[in-house]
Write a protein that holds these residues in place. Structure first.
Motif, PDB file in Angstrom:
ATOM      1  N   PRO A  64       0.829  -1.215   0.000  1.00 36.11           N
ATOM      2  CA  PRO A  64       0.000   0.000   0.000  1.00 36.11           C
ATOM      3  C   PRO A  64       0.858   1.257   0.000  1.00 36.11           C
ATOM      4  N   THR A  65       0.404   2.252  -0.733  1.00 36.52           N
ATOM      5  CA  THR A  65       1.149   3.511  -0.801  1.00 36.52           C
ATOM      6  C   THR A  65       0.912   4.386   0.420  1.00 36.52           C
ATOM      7  N   SER A  66      -0.224   4.196   1.069  1.00 36.44           N
ATOM      8  CA  SER A  66      -0.525   4.950   2.288  1.00 36.44           C
ATOM      9  C   SER A  66      -1.122   4.001   3.319  1.00 36.44           C
ATOM     10  N   THR A  67      -0.797   4.246   4.575  1.00 39.38           N
ATOM     11  CA  THR A  67      -1.253   3.379   5.659  1.00 39.38           C
ATOM     12  C   THR A  67      -1.910   4.215   6.740  1.00 39.38           C
ATOM     13  N   PRO A  68      -3.139   3.916   7.118  1.00 36.90           N
ATOM     14  CA  PRO A  68      -3.804   4.689   8.168  1.00 36.90           C
ATOM     15  C   PRO A  68      -3.166   4.436   9.532  1.00 36.90           C
ATOM     16  N   ARG A  69      -3.349   5.372  10.431  1.00 35.66           N
ATOM     17  CA  ARG A  69      -2.811   5.202  11.778  1.00 35.66           C
ATOM     18  C   ARG A  69      -3.751   4.349  12.616  1.00 35.66           C
ATOM     19  N   THR A  70      -3.190   3.444  13.382  1.00 29.14           N
ATOM     20  CA  THR A  70      -3.955   2.598  14.287  1.00 29.14           C
ATOM     21  C   THR A  70      -3.370   2.727  15.695  1.00 29.14           C
ATOM     22  N   ASP A  71      -4.019   2.097  16.654  1.00 31.71           N
ATOM     23  CA  ASP A  71      -3.517   2.166  18.030  1.00 31.71           C
ATOM     24  C   ASP A  71      -2.153   1.502  18.159  1.00 31.71           C
ATOM     25  N   ALA A  72      -1.982   0.383  17.449  1.00 37.85           N
ATOM     26  CA  ALA A  72      -0.746  -0.374  17.599  1.00 37.85           C
ATOM     27  C   ALA A  72      -0.475  -1.178  16.330  1.00 37.85           C
ATOM     28  N   ILE A  73       0.702  -1.817  16.304  1.00 34.83           N
ATOM     29  CA  ILE A  73       1.136  -2.594  15.144  1.00 34.83           C
ATOM     30  C   ILE A  73       1.560  -3.975  15.623  1.00 34.83           C
ATOM     31  N   ALA A  74       1.193  -5.002  14.873  1.00 36.93           N
ATOM     32  CA  ALA A  74       1.650  -6.365  15.168  1.00 36.93           C
ATOM     33  C   ALA A  74       2.216  -6.965  13.891  1.00 36.93           C
ATOM     34  N   ILE A  83       9.740  -7.575   9.511  1.00 36.73           N
ATOM     35  CA  ILE A  83      10.105  -6.841  10.718  1.00 36.73           C
ATOM     36  C   ILE A  83      10.610  -5.450  10.372  1.00 36.73           C
ATOM     37  N   GLY A  84      11.411  -5.338   9.312  1.00 35.44           N
ATOM     38  CA  GLY A  84      11.908  -4.034   8.892  1.00 35.44           C
ATOM     39  C   GLY A  84      10.783  -3.089   8.521  1.00 35.44           C
ATOM     40  N   ASP A  85       9.806  -3.601   7.786  1.00 38.40           N
ATOM     41  CA  ASP A  85       8.660  -2.765   7.405  1.00 38.40           C
ATOM     42  C   ASP A  85       7.850  -2.348   8.633  1.00 38.40           C
ATOM     43  N   ALA A  86       7.669  -3.278   9.572  1.00 43.17           N
ATOM     44  CA  ALA A  86       6.889  -2.973  10.770  1.00 43.17           C
ATOM     45  C   ALA A  86       7.577  -1.909  11.614  1.00 43.17           C
ATOM     46  N   ILE A  87       8.891  -2.013  11.770  1.00 49.03           N
ATOM     47  CA  ILE A  87       9.630  -1.002  12.530  1.00 49.03           C
ATOM     48  C   ILE A  87       9.553   0.343  11.816  1.00 49.03           C
ATOM     49  N   ALA A  96       1.291   3.300  18.122  1.00 50.99           N
ATOM     50  CA  ALA A  96       2.036   3.746  19.305  1.00 50.99           C
ATOM     51  C   ALA A  96       3.032   2.706  19.791  1.00 50.99           C
ATOM     52  N   ARG A  97       2.760   1.441  19.489  1.00 54.91           N
ATOM     53  CA  ARG A  97       3.610   0.364  19.986  1.00 54.91           C
ATOM     54  C   ARG A  97       3.588  -0.789  18.998  1.00 54.91           C
ATOM     55  N   LEU A  98       4.666  -1.579  19.012  1.00 53.05           N
ATOM     56  CA  LEU A  98       4.808  -2.691  18.064  1.00 53.05           C
ATOM     57  C   LEU A  98       5.034  -4.001  18.804  1.00 53.05           C
ATOM     58  N   LEU A  99       4.310  -5.033  18.374  1.00 55.91           N
ATOM     59  CA  LEU A  99       4.553  -6.392  18.860  1.00 55.91           C
ATOM     60  C   LEU A  99       5.139  -7.216  17.725  1.00 55.91           C
ATOM     61  N   ILE A 100       6.285  -7.827  17.978  1.00 58.05           N
ATOM     62  CA  ILE A 100       6.869  -8.777  17.032  1.00 58.05           C
ATOM     63  C   ILE A 100       6.547 -10.159  17.567  1.00 58.05           C
ATOM     64  N   SER A 101       5.656 -10.868  16.904  1.00 54.26           N
ATOM     65  CA  SER A 101       5.142 -12.137  17.418  1.00 54.26           C
ATOM     66  C   SER A 101       5.806 -13.333  16.732  1.00 54.26           C
ATOM     67  N   GLY A 102       6.219 -14.292  17.572  1.00 51.67           N
ATOM     68  CA  GLY A 102       6.840 -15.504  17.055  1.00 51.67           C
ATOM     69  C   GLY A 102       8.339 -15.399  16.892  1.00 51.67           C
ATOM     70  N   LEU A 123      13.371   0.211  19.276  1.00 49.86           N
ATOM     71  CA  LEU A 123      13.380  -1.163  19.769  1.00 49.86           C
ATOM     72  C   LEU A 123      13.463  -1.203  21.291  1.00 49.86           C
ATOM     73  N   THR A 124      14.079  -0.187  21.870  1.00 47.80           N
ATOM     74  CA  THR A 124      14.226  -0.142  23.324  1.00 47.80           C
ATOM     75  C   THR A 124      12.956   0.328  24.016  1.00 47.80           C
ATOM     76  N   CYS A 125      12.315   1.323  23.417  1.00 44.87           N
ATOM     77  CA  CYS A 125      11.192   1.951  24.125  1.00 44.87           C
ATOM     78  C   CYS A 125       9.818   1.420  23.753  1.00 44.87           C
ATOM     79  N   CYS A 126       9.642   1.018  22.502  1.00 43.10           N
ATOM     80  CA  CYS A 126       8.265   0.841  22.009  1.00 43.10           C
ATOM     81  C   CYS A 126       7.993  -0.487  21.327  1.00 43.10           C
ATOM     82  N   VAL A 127       8.859  -1.454  21.517  1.00 47.70           N
ATOM     83  CA  VAL A 127       8.704  -2.749  20.845  1.00 47.70           C
ATOM     84  C   VAL A 127       8.656  -3.863  21.887  1.00 47.70           C
ATOM     85  N   ASP A 128       7.683  -4.757  21.741  1.00 50.68           N
ATOM     86  CA  ASP A 128       7.577  -5.933  22.596  1.00 50.68           C
ATOM     87  C   ASP A 128       7.832  -7.181  21.753  1.00 50.68           C
ATOM     88  N   LEU A 129       8.538  -8.146  22.342  1.00 49.75           N
ATOM     89  CA  LEU A 129       8.873  -9.378  21.636  1.00 49.75           C
ATOM     90  C   LEU A 129       8.094 -10.547  22.228  1.00 49.75           C
TER      91      LEU A 129
END
Length: 266
Positions: A64-74, A83-87, A96-102, A123-129
């Motif tokens: 997608p060329t444009s992505t709407p804002r959501t509460d969080a990203i998984a 992972i690179g695209d998600a970050i 506001a925050r990212l979960l990298i699952s699996g 990665l330090t402040c806003c990412v959960d693994l």
């Protein structure tokens, strides 16, 4: 008397020949059932084939060329580009925050930071693994726990384009009240635009379509993937590791996470 043997016994009663002919003309019940089964099987194959065509044709061939804002990203692991695209989306304030699952148990924040050096602070402040999810069903279960923990109501879902239909199906089944927005990742390794004539693409899409069908059918009879026996049978194992989350992942990552939480508390 000569010639007056029991020839009269060999003469068939009237109507016998007609009854035999009628019996032969009428198909047997077994044959009717066989024909009906064959017809149903043919219809089933046709429906599956049509479904596959629709499934493959609906996969996004471009990001997608444009992505709407959501509460969080998984993001669901399975490729470094995901992972690179998600970050990148996190850095663009698409959530506001990212979960990298699996995440693999041997992979910590330091390894991710080396692959994404410009995003070390994020990665330090806003990412959960998440180290517990073992498959897509587990991704949905662990993401649901994370979403409930933070009270998120909308979620940007990041995964490969061919994997997106099944991921959305699993996430929607586990989190029916959460708004899901798809962000498909397109790689040059799988050309979904030529799904009908590229064998390398067919080898990926056909099994993925079968798993997608199983996911949709399972959701019709299953109330919760976390407590369902079906999720274990279809997934081939428990979707989530039985180990506590604090016992999974590299030691260095745990220390980094504890330090991050301590800083946030101050």
């Amino acid at each position: 008397m000569i010639g007056s043997t029991k020839d009269d016994l060999a003469i068939e009663p009237p109507g016998t020949t007609a009854r035999c002919a009628g019996s032969a003309a009428r198909p047997s019940l077994r044959r009717v059932l066989a024909l009906a089964a064959a017809a149903l099987a043919g219809i089933g194959v046709l429906l599956i084939g049509v479904g596959y065509v629709r499934f493959a044709a609906a996969i996004d061939a471009q990001e997608p060329t444009s992505t709407p804002r959501t509460d969080a990203i998984a993001v669901v692991t399975g490729g470094a580009q995901r992972i690179g695209d998600a970050i990148g989306l996190l850095g663009a304030d698409r959530g506001a925050r990212l979960l990298i699952s699996g995440v693999n148990e041997r992979t910590g924040r330091e390894e991710l930071a080396k692959l994404n050096p410009a995003s070390r602070d994020l990665l330090t402040c806003c990412v959960d693994l998440d180290y517990r999810a073992r498959n897509t069903i587990g991704n949905a279960i662990e993401t649901r726990r994370w979403v409930r923990q933070h009270g998120f109501r909308s979620l940007l879902v990041v995964t490969s384009n061919y994997h997106m239909p099944r991921t959305l199906a699993e996430f929607a089944h586990a989190m029916p009240g959460v708004k899901l927005v798809a962000h498909p990742v397109v790689t040059e390794h799988i050309d979904t635009a030529g799904w009908w004539h590229r064998w390398s693409t067919i080898k990926v899409l056909v099994p993925e379509y079968a798993k997608y069908l199983a996911s949709r059918l399972r959701s019709l009879v299953e109330s919760d993937p976390e407590t369902s026996r079906l999720s274990v049978i279809i997934g081939g194992r428990k979707p989530v590791s039985s180990k506590p989350a604090e016992l999974l992942g590299p030691v260095g990552d745990k220390a980094s996470q504890q330090h991050s939480h301590a800083r946030q508390g101050n």
